[in-house]
Design an enzyme around this catalytic site. Structure first.
Site, PDB file in Angstrom:
ATOM      1  NE  ARG A 214      42.054  23.907  43.095  1.00 36.72           N
ATOM      2  CZ  ARG A 214      41.767  25.231  42.711  1.00 36.72           C
ATOM      3  NH1 ARG A 214      40.879  25.590  41.864  1.00 36.72           N
ATOM      4  NH2 ARG A 214      42.591  26.285  43.157  1.00 36.72           N
TER       5      ARG A 214
ATOM      6  CG  HIS B 193      42.724  26.071  36.491  1.00 38.41           C
ATOM      7  ND1 HIS B 193      43.154  25.292  37.262  1.00 38.41           N
ATOM      8  CD2 HIS B 193      42.109  27.151  37.195  1.00 38.41           C
ATOM      9  CE1 HIS B 193      42.552  25.960  38.538  1.00 38.41           C
ATOM     10  NE2 HIS B 193      42.009  26.696  38.317  1.00 38.41           N
TER      11      HIS B 193
ATOM     12  CD  GLU C  33      43.853  22.120  36.275  1.00 39.85           C
ATOM     13  OE1 GLU C  33      44.476  23.110  36.486  1.00 39.85           O
ATOM     14  OE2 GLU C  33      42.617  21.988  36.556  1.00 39.85           O
TER      15      GLU C  33
HETATM   16  C1  DGY Z   1      41.652  29.654  42.459  1.00 42.76           C
HETATM   17  O1  DGY Z   1      41.691  30.702  42.607  1.00 42.76           O
HETATM   18  O2  DGY Z   1      41.371  28.697  43.285  1.00 42.76           O
HETATM   19  C2  DGY Z   1      41.929  29.348  40.918  1.00 42.76           C
HETATM   20  O3  DGY Z   1      41.661  28.109  40.658  1.00 42.76           O
HETATM   21  C3  DGY Z   1      42.934  29.913  40.324  1.00 42.76           C
HETATM   22  O4  DGY Z   1      44.076  29.207  41.124  1.00 42.76           O
END
Ligand code: DGY
Length: 339
Positions: free
Chosen positions: A242, A291, A271
């Site tokens: 993250r 992402h 984002e």
């Molecule tokens: C997750 O599954 O956490 C990915 O970042 C996609 O949202």
């Protein structure tokens, strides 16, 4: 005499374009209200969509907080995220309201690990810089000193966090002949793939540091100027976890000063990003992706299907298959989690 027709439970879905059969399957048993527009709903729009529903299917980027749960009202029994990460969820408030919240572990670790390895190779070998130069017509001669990167094989990989995705990265790294070490604050164990090391040692001794920790109050900004200063100037930092875990200003400063060789980010603090002059998108030693860790058609479909399984289970009176860690699998009496 026929009884009054029973109302089918209602499920709100925060996107219209979800892959796989999950939403179609839900429609067989429930009334679906899907957000109809290509742009995601704002928090207020999502709140308006969910009013009076029993179930809600959302993505990791949607906010599930007290305002949304208030707007849903007392009918809401389950919120299913089609994502593994759940930093957008107020877990304590959901527990207080007796609402089950689920996510999608197990199904995206390998797909995301593939992208972590891709970022390591792209950043360390400076592959996008070579591709960009080629596309600009600047590759006029083969030179022994052009487009040089650093080796990935035989390098030491340090994993921050050691969950499913980090394990999947460790398995791949073994194939590259990398030495693997990891740091997890509580599980201080070695295994056949990797040895546990203290956080500072991991930063000082790794050639590649890959971030795999969820975003929590504990991990927010955990890679900042101080931590980057401990890393080797020849090191590469990769983040597929993250965005908020890495201090982006500090990272840009370290890259510009040459205190760090390179970095690869699949996730950013804010984002999405649309400004082409954004320093995060233009820094030459930084490879950035939008992402895409779990972005294969098969994995994204499986994530939505698992979210649908969770809604179906709860609304049909069964425990959710994949509730958030440490939370209840069936809607119940409100509980107060330690905050
Ligand atoms: C997750 O599954 O956490 C990915 O970042 C996609 O949202």
């Amino acid at each position: 005499m026929a009884g009054a027709p029973t109302r089918r439970p209602r499920v709100a879905v925060s996107r219209t374009d979800l892959p796989g059969d999950g939403v179609g399957r839900l429609a067989a048993s429930f009334d679906i209200t899907a957000w109809p527009h290509p742009q995601p709903p704002s928090p207020a729009e999502l709140a308006a969509l969910v009013g009076g529903c029993e179930g809600l299917l959302v993505l990791g980027s949607d906010w599930v907080d007290a305002a949304l749960l208030d707007a849903a009202g007392p009918t809401l029994r389950v919120v299913a995220l089609a994502s593994m990460g759940y930093d957008g969820v107020d877990v304590a408030v959901a527990a207080e309201r007796g609402v089950v919240v689920t996510h999608t572990p197990d199904v995206l670790a390998d797909t995301t690990a593939d992208v972590a390895i891709a970022l390591i190779l792209m950043a360390r070998r400076r592959l996008p810089a070579g591709m960009d130069a080629l596309r600009r017509g600047e590759w006029g001669a083969f030179r022994m000193d052009a487009f040089l990167g650093l080796d990935v094989h035989d390098a030491t990989l340090g994993l921050i966090g050691y969950g499913q995705i980090a394990h999947a990265v460790a398995r791949r790294a073994a194939g590259f002949g990398m030495r693997v070490q990891h740091h997890h604050p509580r599980r201080r164990e070695d295994d056949e793939l990797s040895r546990w090391v203290p956080f500072g040692e991991l930063l000082r001794t790794s050639d590649v540091v890959s971030v795999h920790t969820p975003l929590t109050e504990e991990t927010r900004g955990m890679i900042g100027a101080e931590q980057l200063a401990l890393m080797k100037p020849t090191a590469t930092l990769v983040n597929t976890g993250r965005g908020g875990v890495v201090d982006e200003e500090a990272l840009l400063t370290a890259l510009r000063r040459g205190d760090l060789h390179s970095a690869g980010l699949d996730v950013m603090t804010a984002e999405p990003r649309t400004d082409p002059s954004d320093p995060l998108l233009t820094e030459p030693h930084l490879v950035v992706l939008p992402h895409v860790g779990s972005a294969t058609a098969a994995t994204r479909a499986t994530m939505v299907e698992l979210a649908a399984d969770n809604i179906e289970a709860v609304l049909q009176g069964h425990p959710a298959p994949t509730p958030l860690p440490g939370t209840m699998a069936s809607p119940g009496l409100p509980v107060r989690l330690g905050r």
